[in-house]
Design a protein around this motif. Structure first.
Motif, PDB file in Angstrom:
ATOM      1  N   PRO A 191       4.459  57.118 135.085  1.00  0.00           N
ATOM      2  CA  PRO A 191       5.088  56.252 134.072  1.00  0.00           C
ATOM      3  C   PRO A 191       6.569  55.960 134.292  1.00  0.00           C
ATOM      4  CG  PRO A 191       3.633  57.838 133.016  1.00  0.00           C
ATOM      5  CD  PRO A 191       3.761  58.263 134.449  1.00  0.00           C
ATOM      6  N   THR A 192       7.214  56.664 135.213  1.00  0.00           N
ATOM      7  CA  THR A 192       8.594  56.308 135.561  1.00  0.00           C
ATOM      8  C   THR A 192       8.677  54.834 135.949  1.00  0.00           C
ATOM      9  OG1 THR A 192       8.967  58.547 136.422  1.00  0.00           O
ATOM     10  CG2 THR A 192      10.541  56.849 137.082  1.00  0.00           C
ATOM     11  N   LEU A 193       7.598  54.322 136.541  1.00  0.00           N
ATOM     12  CA  LEU A 193       7.576  52.941 137.019  1.00  0.00           C
ATOM     13  C   LEU A 193       7.596  51.916 135.891  1.00  0.00           C
ATOM     14  CD1 LEU A 193       4.912  53.656 139.745  1.00  0.00           C
ATOM     15  CD2 LEU A 193       7.271  52.920 140.198  1.00  0.00           C
ATOM     16  N   PHE A 194       7.380  52.346 134.655  1.00  0.00           N
ATOM     17  CA  PHE A 194       7.425  51.432 133.511  1.00  0.00           C
ATOM     18  C   PHE A 194       8.791  51.423 132.831  1.00  0.00           C
ATOM     19  CE2 PHE A 194       2.861  53.125 132.950  1.00  0.00           C
ATOM     20  CZ  PHE A 194       2.401  52.292 133.943  1.00  0.00           C
ATOM     21  N   ASP A 195       9.632  52.369 133.186  1.00  0.00           N
ATOM     22  CA  ASP A 195      10.900  52.577 132.480  1.00  0.00           C
ATOM     23  C   ASP A 195      11.976  51.677 133.078  1.00  0.00           C
ATOM     24  OD1 ASP A 195      13.216  53.466 131.294  1.00  0.00           O
ATOM     25  OD2 ASP A 195      12.708  55.597 131.461  1.00  0.00           O
ATOM     26  N   THR A 196      12.218  50.549 132.449  1.00  0.00           N
ATOM     27  CA  THR A 196      13.169  49.575 133.008  1.00  0.00           C
ATOM     28  C   THR A 196      14.622  50.015 132.866  1.00  0.00           C
ATOM     29  OG1 THR A 196      13.070  48.334 130.921  1.00  0.00           O
ATOM     30  CG2 THR A 196      11.624  47.616 132.711  1.00  0.00           C
ATOM     31  N   SER A 197      14.876  51.131 132.219  1.00  0.00           N
ATOM     32  CA  SER A 197      16.227  51.684 132.242  1.00  0.00           C
ATOM     33  C   SER A 197      16.455  52.492 133.527  1.00  0.00           C
ATOM     34  CB  SER A 197      16.472  52.580 131.019  1.00  0.00           C
ATOM     35  OG  SER A 197      15.750  53.799 131.122  1.00  0.00           O
ATOM     36  N   LYS A 198      15.366  52.828 134.198  1.00  0.00           N
ATOM     37  CA  LYS A 198      15.456  53.640 135.414  1.00  0.00           C
ATOM     38  C   LYS A 198      15.112  52.863 136.678  1.00  0.00           C
ATOM     39  CE  LYS A 198      14.380  58.045 133.155  1.00  0.00           C
ATOM     40  NZ  LYS A 198      13.448  59.202 133.107  1.00  0.00           N
ATOM     41  N   VAL A 199      14.250  51.851 136.558  1.00  0.00           N
ATOM     42  CA  VAL A 199      13.819  51.125 137.757  1.00  0.00           C
ATOM     43  C   VAL A 199      13.976  49.622 137.560  1.00  0.00           C
ATOM     44  CG1 VAL A 199      12.178  52.906 138.430  1.00  0.00           C
ATOM     45  CG2 VAL A 199      11.389  50.994 137.020  1.00  0.00           C
ATOM     46  N   GLU A 200      14.262  48.944 138.647  1.00  0.00           N
ATOM     47  CA  GLU A 200      14.332  47.483 138.669  1.00  0.00           C
ATOM     48  C   GLU A 200      13.029  46.949 139.239  1.00  0.00           C
ATOM     49  OE1 GLU A 200      17.767  44.538 140.139  1.00  0.00           O
ATOM     50  OE2 GLU A 200      16.547  45.312 141.793  1.00  0.00           O
ATOM     51  N   LYS A 201      12.540  45.825 138.675  1.00  0.00           N
ATOM     52  CA  LYS A 201      11.254  45.266 139.085  1.00  0.00           C
ATOM     53  C   LYS A 201      11.396  43.940 139.830  1.00  0.00           C
ATOM     54  CE  LYS A 201       7.956  47.168 137.380  1.00  0.00           C
ATOM     55  NZ  LYS A 201       7.128  48.304 137.810  1.00  0.00           N
ATOM     56  N   LYS A 202      12.584  43.577 140.202  1.00  0.00           N
ATOM     57  CA  LYS A 202      12.835  42.267 140.830  1.00  0.00           C
ATOM     58  C   LYS A 202      12.097  42.133 142.157  1.00  0.00           C
ATOM     59  CE  LYS A 202      16.660  39.280 142.343  1.00  0.00           C
ATOM     60  NZ  LYS A 202      18.141  39.171 142.470  1.00  0.00           N
ATOM     61  N   ASP A 203      11.280  41.090 142.263  1.00  0.00           N
ATOM     62  CA  ASP A 203      10.582  40.709 143.492  1.00  0.00           C
ATOM     63  C   ASP A 203       9.665  41.808 144.017  1.00  0.00           C
ATOM     64  OD1 ASP A 203      11.911  38.288 143.368  1.00  0.00           O
ATOM     65  OD2 ASP A 203      13.479  38.877 144.766  1.00  0.00           O
ATOM     66  N   LEU A 204       9.109  42.619 143.113  1.00  0.00           N
ATOM     67  CA  LEU A 204       8.263  43.739 143.535  1.00  0.00           C
ATOM     68  C   LEU A 204       6.812  43.597 143.072  1.00  0.00           C
ATOM     69  CD1 LEU A 204      10.690  46.747 142.880  1.00  0.00           C
ATOM     70  CD2 LEU A 204      10.207  45.585 145.049  1.00  0.00           C
ATOM     71  N   PHE A 205       6.424  42.438 142.589  1.00  0.00           N
ATOM     72  CA  PHE A 205       5.070  42.255 142.063  1.00  0.00           C
ATOM     73  C   PHE A 205       4.014  42.574 143.112  1.00  0.00           C
ATOM     74  CE2 PHE A 205       1.466  39.291 141.170  1.00  0.00           C
ATOM     75  CZ  PHE A 205       1.030  39.893 140.008  1.00  0.00           C
ATOM     76  N   THR A 206       4.247  42.178 144.356  1.00  0.00           N
ATOM     77  CA  THR A 206       3.284  42.448 145.421  1.00  0.00           C
ATOM     78  C   THR A 206       3.729  43.594 146.320  1.00  0.00           C
ATOM     79  OG1 THR A 206       4.300  40.577 146.591  1.00  0.00           O
ATOM     80  CG2 THR A 206       2.196  40.182 145.505  1.00  0.00           C
ATOM     81  N   GLY A 207       4.800  44.275 145.959  1.00  0.00           N
ATOM     82  CA  GLY A 207       5.160  45.478 146.677  1.00  0.00           C
ATOM     83  C   GLY A 207       6.306  45.327 147.646  1.00  0.00           C
ATOM     84  N   THR A 208       6.101  45.794 148.882  1.00  0.00           N
ATOM     85  CA  THR A 208       7.180  45.836 149.862  1.00  0.00           C
ATOM     86  C   THR A 208       7.442  44.486 150.517  1.00  0.00           C
ATOM     87  OG1 THR A 208       5.673  46.488 151.645  1.00  0.00           O
ATOM     88  CG2 THR A 208       6.702  48.258 150.362  1.00  0.00           C
ATOM     89  N   PHE A 209       6.686  43.480 150.149  1.00  0.00           N
ATOM     90  CA  PHE A 209       6.941  42.115 150.620  1.00  0.00           C
ATOM     91  C   PHE A 209       6.770  41.178 149.431  1.00  0.00           C
ATOM     92  CE2 PHE A 209       2.479  41.847 150.216  1.00  0.00           C
ATOM     93  CZ  PHE A 209       2.138  40.501 150.187  1.00  0.00           C
ATOM     94  N   MET A 210       7.313  39.984 149.539  1.00  0.00           N
ATOM     95  CA  MET A 210       7.143  38.963 148.513  1.00  0.00           C
ATOM     96  C   MET A 210       6.633  37.692 149.178  1.00  0.00           C
ATOM     97  SD  MET A 210       9.970  37.226 145.976  1.00  0.00           S
ATOM     98  CE  MET A 210       9.540  35.774 144.989  1.00  0.00           C
ATOM     99  N   PRO A 211       5.544  37.106 148.685  1.00  0.00           N
ATOM    100  CA  PRO A 211       5.054  35.855 149.265  1.00  0.00           C
ATOM    101  C   PRO A 211       6.105  34.753 149.164  1.00  0.00           C
ATOM    102  CG  PRO A 211       3.409  36.831 147.817  1.00  0.00           C
ATOM    103  CD  PRO A 211       4.673  37.601 147.607  1.00  0.00           C
ATOM    104  N   SER A 212       6.022  33.784 150.035  1.00  0.00           N
ATOM    105  CA  SER A 212       6.963  32.666 150.027  1.00  0.00           C
ATOM    106  C   SER A 212       6.901  31.924 148.699  1.00  0.00           C
ATOM    107  CB  SER A 212       6.625  31.695 151.162  1.00  0.00           C
ATOM    108  OG  SER A 212       7.367  30.500 151.034  1.00  0.00           O
ATOM    109  N   THR A 213       8.078  31.536 148.185  1.00  0.00           N
ATOM    110  CA  THR A 213       8.105  30.733 146.961  1.00  0.00           C
ATOM    111  C   THR A 213       7.548  29.335 147.198  1.00  0.00           C
ATOM    112  OG1 THR A 213      10.400  30.111 147.414  1.00  0.00           O
ATOM    113  CG2 THR A 213      10.038  31.992 145.940  1.00  0.00           C
ATOM    114  N   GLU A 214       7.306  28.964 148.448  1.00  0.00           N
ATOM    115  CA  GLU A 214       6.624  27.694 148.704  1.00  0.00           C
ATOM    116  C   GLU A 214       5.213  27.700 148.127  1.00  0.00           C
ATOM    117  OE1 GLU A 214       6.674  26.759 152.829  1.00  0.00           O
ATOM    118  OE2 GLU A 214       8.860  26.722 152.983  1.00  0.00           O
TER     119      GLU A 214
END
Length: 527
Positions: A132-155
């Motif tokens: 549940p640490t992964l849900f705590d937005t005071s401790k972790v940032e979620k920017k560009d992490l929806f798919t993990g260690t890579f982000m698909p092209s915005t194209e």
């Protein structure tokens, strides 16, 4: 559907169709973004910033160095990728490392690695206490992490970073999440009747296939029913009556493949598959025309929602790409994966459970004057528990990521670990939701697990929505907007199924996304 790593559920909704000028419609690139929705009348987006499921308390456990390492540059990530996909397989990959390090918290590399992701180093959290640490937005940032260690092209999303890739600290996060809450609340009265219509058509198709072929494949029929339902309930249009026709699921499947191919295995020869899918990005231009067809469909049939978006400062184009992503990636993706998985577990449970569900569901609907309502379903404890147990044992969203905002200590059941600012944290949810220190018979499907007061207390450990089941999405967290919607439609599927049938039999196979289900028998309702 839910804001973490790849996986699913979420939902969108919309208003009556609209034929507008196509100037804005046609100048997109390709954009989508995962969203979630709730069916509550008043959107639960009022909460204080930094709301978190974990309170910082001094640890009483011994502080340990996080075990494990990342290996040599390029070589370590490549070896871990081969272990994950081929040599060991996903579950054994994690189990063997837990055994090796005698810890549910350790360091490793997560796919895809080179040459798509050049920094695949993560700290893995594989128990119900640390996860549940992964849900705590005071401790972790979620920017560009929806798919993990890579982000698909915005194209692939019209040039926009859609909602799923935004951290709550970014201004557009609140605007877009409020829009999704608005979507769900504005069309909530259409959900139950349109689900009945679309899934009645599904069952008729399955019955015809059984009569003519002796078997009926569920997955393709479910895909079409799910897309028809989402379009009818949230956009007020039957896609079969538009230029899109029955092509929606096929177009979505191709588009999703170009986003998630670094995380998938399709059964191709190992060397070829690893080279083509996991080493280099597929060119987004190959799906541009397909995406345009989807975009045109949503733009033409979402006038009221796009009007609301403009009133809140979101351009019609950006809003449409987010609607498309929320509907096709989050909601449709969630139903595509979770419905067959849930029926797999119920099918394997056998006739006794089927009979109990049929009795409870039919009695509840009868006592409600023959009407299917949310209130009637609230009085079906076994049916509700079966849905929660399905979400627990095989959550449709398997992975969550978060980047440490500061130095911190994370606790597992057995130790405490120092995490440095900037380190990437990863959680594989099925291990957290099958934690034997939280759930008895954790590897078994226990249909009545969540019945009664003690059962309901366990809901805080059901985490599929990127947050505990007993908490709600808000503009300040990344919990799935469609959390309540996904639970609702999953309940509706069981109600529609057991109102029509006493029991069913299945054969189960594998697919890149979830289970492949073939129905071999449907026994019509006899009582």
């Amino acid at each position: 559907m839910a804001s973490s790593s790849f996986a699913l559920p979420s939902l969108k909704l919309q208003f009556p169709p609209h034929k507008s000028s196509s100037s804005s419609r046609n100048k997109y690139s390709s954009s989508l973004r995962p969203i979630k929705s709730s069916v509550s009348e008043k959107p639960p987006y009022i909460s204080s910033p930094g709301t978190s499921p974990i309170q910082s308390k001094p640890t009483k456990l011994p502080i340990r160095k996080v075990p494990g390492d990342y290996g040599l540059p390029l070589v370590g990530p490549w070896k871990d990728r081969l272990d994950f996909f081929y040599n060991q397989g996903r579950d054994e990959f994690f189990k063997s490392r837990i055994q090796k390090h005698q810890s549910t918290v350790f360091r490793t590399n997560m796919p895809p690695g080179p040459f798509i992701s050049f920094n695949p180093n993560v700290v893995v959290l594989l128990d119900g206490k640390s996860f549940p640490t992964l849900f705590d937005t005071s401790k972790v940032e979620k920017k560009d992490l929806f798919t993990g260690t890579f982000m698909p092209s915005t194209e692939l999303t019209g040039g926009y970073r859609v909602l799923s890739y935004l951290d709550p600290s970014e201004p557009n996060h609140a605007k877009l999440k409020k829009l999704m809450f608005f979507l769900l609340s504005s069309r909530r009265n259409e959900v139950i009747p349109e689900f009945h219509n679309s899934y009645s058509e599904l069952f008729e198709t399955l019955e015809n296939d059984l009569a003519t072929k002796g078997k009926a494949g569920l997955n393709a029929a479910n895909d079409q029913a799910a897309f028809n339902f989402l379009a009818r309930s949230f956009y007020g249009v039957n896609p079969l009556d538009t230029n899109l026709g029955a092509d929606g699921p096929k177009l979505i499947g191709k588009w999703v493949l170009f986003q998630l191919h670094p995380l998938l295995i399709l059964g191709l020869p190992k060397v070829l598959e690893d080279l083509v899918l996991h080493t280099f990005r597929l060119p987004s231009a190959l799906v541009k025309k397909d995406y345009q067809r989807l975009y045109n469909f949503f733009y033409d049939n979402s006038t009221s929602i796009l009007d609301e978006a403009e009133r809140t400062g979101i351009s019609r184009e950006e809003a449409c790409h987010n609607l498309l992503f929320a509907t096709c990636f989050n909601s449709f993706g969630g139903m595509k994966i979770f419905f067959p998985n849930m029926l797999k577990w119920i099918g394997r449970a056998g006739v006794k459970l089927h009979t109990q569900l049929a009795q409870e569901i039919r009695s509840g609907i009868k006592s409600n004057g023959g009407k299917i309502t949310m209130g009637a379903m609230e009085n079906m404890p076994l049916m509700k528990s079966v849905v929660y147990e399905s979400l627990r044992i095989e959550p449709p969203v398997t992975s969550q990521y978060g980047r440490a905002k500061r130095d911190m200590v994370i606790e597992s059941h057995d130790g405490a670990f120092e995490i440095k600012e900037g380190e990437l944290l990863y959680g594989f949810q099925p291990f957290a939701t099958k934690d034997p220190k939280i759930f008895d018979r954790s590897e078994e499907f226990v249909a009545d697990r969540f019945i009664g007061e003690e059962g309901e207390k366990l809901l805080k450990h059901v985490l599929w929505s990127n947050g505990p089941e007993n908490e709600s999405p808000s503009i300040n967290n990344k919990q799935c907007v469609g959390k309540d919607f996904v639970v609702l439609v999953s309940r509706l599927l069981l109600v529609e199924l057991f109102m029509r049938y006493d029991s069913f039999e299945i054969e189960v196979g594998a697919s890149p996304l979830g289970a492949s289900i073939t129905l071999t028998s449907l026994k019509r309702a006899s009582f």
